[in-house]
Scaffold this active site. Structure first.
Site: not given
Ligand code: GAR
Length: 196
Positions: A107, A109, A136, A145
């Site tokens: 994952n 985060h 991360s 997480d």
């Molecule tokens: C990213 O910033 C990711 O790290 C975060 O959501 C965004 C997705 O963007 N993830 C979380 O918050 C997980 N809990 P994307 O759809 O453009 O990859």
């Protein structure tokens, strides 16, 4: 060659970065992108790259998380992935699901874990007066997480930052970090990657 499935909920920019990295001598290939939301922008982007897509809409399961995850597992397992990458997937997974993928799921985060598990990471980093933020990549375990960290990238927090400005600084680092970790992981190397 390792087969990689990617779970998304949104725009899928991390999914695109991962998929674009899996070319040439890369030890893995993308085989499926699954979204829990039919409107996720990443679905069209995956289709444009020729990757199979599927939707498992959690809202169809009316709060029955076990039924949602059973269907998600069925759809995923039909593609026989070796590795599962969560990329902006915004559903909490139960221990039943995470155990099924133990040692095979990653994952990304948007915080410097172990700080700020969960949501609103950038707002929390700003509220705490932190001088840096980042992202991360970690192994998925039953703890939200909380799995072993496989990579981190840092960025400075600057005067006048808002959660949006900070997110715009962190996201390009996510797009570097996640492919770098996946390349190692798919080759069987769990040494963490630290950027820059
Ligand atoms: C990213 O910033 C990711 O790290 C975060 O959501 C965004 C997705 O963007 N993830 C979380 O918050 C997980 N809990 P994307 O759809 O453009 O990859």
């Amino acid at each position: 060659t390792k087969r990689v499935a990617i779970l998304i909920s949104g725009s899928g920019s991390n999914m695109v970065a991962l998929a674009e990295s899996m070319v040439g001598d890369h030890p893995a290939r993308p085989v499926l992108v699954v979204s829990n939301l039919p409107g996720a922008g990443g679905l069209g982007r995956a289709e444009a790259m020729g990757i199979a897509t599927a939707v498992v809409d959690h809202r169809r399961f009316a709060g029955d998380r076990a039924a949602f995850e059973a269907e998600l597992a069925r759809v995923l397992e039909a593609a026989r992935p070796d590795i599962l990458c969560l990329a902006g997937f915004m559903r909490i997974l139960t221990p039943w699901f995470t155990a099924r993928w133990a040692g095979r799921a990653l994952n990304i985060h948007p915080s410097l874990l172990p700080k700020y598990r969960g949501l609103d990471t950038h707002a929390r980093a700003l509220a705490a007066g932190d001088s840096e933020a980042g992202c991360s990549v970690h192994e998925v375990t039953a703890e939200l997480d909380g799995g072993p960290i496989l990579g981190q990238a840092r960025v400075p927090i600057l005067p006048g930052d808002t959660p949006e400005r900070l997110a715009a600084r962190v996201l390009p680092m996510e797009h570097e970090l996640y492919p770098a970790v996946l390349r190692r992981y798919a080759a069987g190397d769990r040494t963490p990657v630290f950027l820059p």
